[in-house]
Design an enzyme around this catalytic site. Sequence first.
Site, PDB file in Angstrom:
ATOM      1  N   LYS A 197      41.535  45.687  45.660  1.00 30.21           N
ATOM      2  CA  LYS A 197      40.138  45.492  46.060  1.00 30.21           C
ATOM      3  C   LYS A 197      39.327  45.172  44.810  1.00 30.21           C
ATOM      4  CE  LYS A 197      36.321  47.833  48.452  1.00 30.21           C
ATOM      5  NZ  LYS A 197      35.912  49.104  49.109  1.00 30.21           N
ATOM      6  N   LYS A 217      41.600  42.213  49.064  1.00 32.46           N
ATOM      7  CA  LYS A 217      40.211  42.037  49.464  1.00 32.46           C
ATOM      8  C   LYS A 217      39.404  41.619  48.245  1.00 32.46           C
ATOM      9  CE  LYS A 217      36.319  44.618  51.437  1.00 32.46           C
ATOM     10  NZ  LYS A 217      35.805  45.939  51.860  1.00 32.46           N
TER      11      LYS A 217
END
Length: 236
Positions: free
Chosen positions: A106, A159
């Site tokens: 992330k 992500k």
Amino acid sequence: GAYAEDGIVQQAVRRLKERWPRLIVITDVCLCEYMSHGHCGVLMPDGAVLNDPTLPLLAKTAVSHAAAGADMVAPSDMMDGRVAAIRAALDEGGLKELPIMSYAVKYAGAYYGPFRDAADSAPSFGDRKSYQMDFRNKKEAIIETQLDIDEGADIIMVKPGMPYLDIAKTVSDTFSVPLAIYHVSGEYSMIKAAAQNGWIDEKSIVLESLTAMKRAGAKMLITYYAVEAAKWLEEN
């Protein structure tokens, strides 16, 4: 509030499972929405995020989600060691079969803005760069993914999506654990705005974008376009 029996997520999960028992419910496990400062962990007086004291709180939150009926938990906080802490807590609670989808990769970037505005979840000071990943660093993705797999992650996530397809492809080629890609709010909002202005064909752009993520190795796609995409795919 994050792990309260009558918390908002816990209530939502119970209501969803009561109405649609076969629906697969995956919950985001994090503390930012419950912290006055908006960060994902416990803070020192000087504002530094404390990693280890945050882990038991995340574990309690994950267990409370599972107790409410969640079929899978997805820690998004990016604290080191949180997958192991959650796995241990779930196992101790008799939930050894409940899977974990880890936000393993992330990145700290600019693509989360629309979500943070809508959810009012931006940090009240500073940023999340001390615990989310530097978007310049590709090697860290391999390190973080390996750590989460070793700690017990069943699914790993990259992500954001489109700007990080090179990362997703590398992770997919390196590891056999299923990969999820998160098509985040910034990506959604840019496509939606361009479509509303008549600059692009919305359906074509969305399906092309999601196909690119699948081509990069995604076995699961998380997107704000889920409902529309499902309809468009049926039409095709």
